[in-house]
Design a protein around this motif. Sequence first.
Motif, PDB file in Angstrom:
ATOM      1  N   THR A 114       0.825  -1.194   0.000  1.00 48.03           N
ATOM      2  CA  THR A 114       0.000   0.000   0.000  1.00 48.03           C
ATOM      3  C   THR A 114       0.864   1.252   0.000  1.00 48.03           C
ATOM      4  OG1 THR A 114      -1.819   1.141   1.148  1.00 48.03           O
ATOM      5  CG2 THR A 114      -0.135   0.122   2.529  1.00 48.03           C
ATOM      6  N   HIS A 115       0.295   2.332  -0.522  1.00 48.76           N
ATOM      7  CA  HIS A 115       0.973   3.627  -0.527  1.00 48.76           C
ATOM      8  C   HIS A 115       0.371   4.486   0.580  1.00 48.76           C
ATOM      9  CE1 HIS A 115       1.705   7.835  -1.748  1.00 48.76           C
ATOM     10  NE2 HIS A 115       2.859   7.357  -2.159  1.00 48.76           N
ATOM     11  N   VAL A 116       1.226   5.042   1.419  1.00 44.77           N
ATOM     12  CA  VAL A 116       0.799   5.871   2.545  1.00 44.77           C
ATOM     13  C   VAL A 116       1.310   7.283   2.326  1.00 44.77           C
ATOM     14  CG1 VAL A 116       0.850   6.154   5.045  1.00 44.77           C
ATOM     15  CG2 VAL A 116       0.897   3.857   4.060  1.00 44.77           C
ATOM     16  N   PRO A 117       0.441   8.297   2.409  1.00 46.27           N
ATOM     17  CA  PRO A 117       0.895   9.683   2.239  1.00 46.27           C
ATOM     18  C   PRO A 117       1.954  10.073   3.259  1.00 46.27           C
ATOM     19  CG  PRO A 117      -1.497   9.555   2.065  1.00 46.27           C
ATOM     20  CD  PRO A 117      -1.020   8.205   2.521  1.00 46.27           C
ATOM     21  N   THR A 118       2.580  11.227   3.028  1.00 52.30           N
ATOM     22  CA  THR A 118       3.743  11.642   3.817  1.00 52.30           C
ATOM     23  C   THR A 118       3.449  11.712   5.308  1.00 52.30           C
ATOM     24  OG1 THR A 118       4.549  12.901   1.931  1.00 52.30           O
ATOM     25  CG2 THR A 118       5.459  13.460   4.089  1.00 52.30           C
ATOM     26  N   VAL A 119       2.359  12.372   5.694  1.00 57.34           N
ATOM     27  CA  VAL A 119       2.066  12.556   7.115  1.00 57.34           C
ATOM     28  C   VAL A 119       1.875  11.215   7.807  1.00 57.34           C
ATOM     29  CG1 VAL A 119       0.412  13.522   8.756  1.00 57.34           C
ATOM     30  CG2 VAL A 119       1.082  14.849   6.744  1.00 57.34           C
TER      31      VAL A 119
END
Length: 257
Positions: A114-119
Amino acid sequence: MSRRAETPPRGWQFWRPAFWTRPALLVLYGVLAGVLGLWALADVPDGIRDAVSMRRAAECPAWMARVEPDLDPPKGCLERIPVTVSGPWHSRGPGSTWHLMVEQDEEFVLFAETHVPTVGSRRLTDGAQAEALLWEGTPVAIELPAGGRVDTGAGGHRGWLQALFLGVFGVAVVPMLFEAARLKLRTTDGWWSVRGGKVGPTVWNPLMGVACLLASPSALATVPLMLGLSLRWVAGVALVGLGLAVYVVIRGASTAR
């Protein structure tokens, strides 16, 4: 001492800006932007339905949870899987890719990626124990032992909002690029010529005004979405972009008069 005059560009010099700003290429850029924008907008209705269903869905019964990643995921409910977080493995722009691992036969195997945003990515650590929530096989959130919840890029309303903003921006830049091509053609000797001055969509008209009103807020609002900021930040940045666009349109209209 006089400054040396720059030599005119030639058709094969791909490192010169004139190579990429030929009128024909500007039209091609506009067509591609419009097609990609419409393609992104076509996914918005399905994204809204998925987001609403995802938010309203209850958790799957424990007996429905998969024990192996190759099995078909349950439909219509949120699947809770104990995982070990591994990563970040790859970063492309804002955010990072993380692996959700499960233990099988005393070995850790990849259950989902999965891709997780920066924050949210900054809250994850390699090797941490967590529970992943999956919607029809796609990870939408990672719940940490301390009680925190990290939404993935596919969780909630972020997915369709990003598609909406990117689609609107793609459609909005079409008239800008076409106008740039028209102005560029005036200073060249053909659609494929590298001659001519440096021009842009500087002539104001009602169509350009509408394009500016759409492009500015949609482009700026994409940034907090990709970073994983709250939707309040997204709305605030979009309003700032809209305000800037209104100012530019008013200035352009007054100058045209």
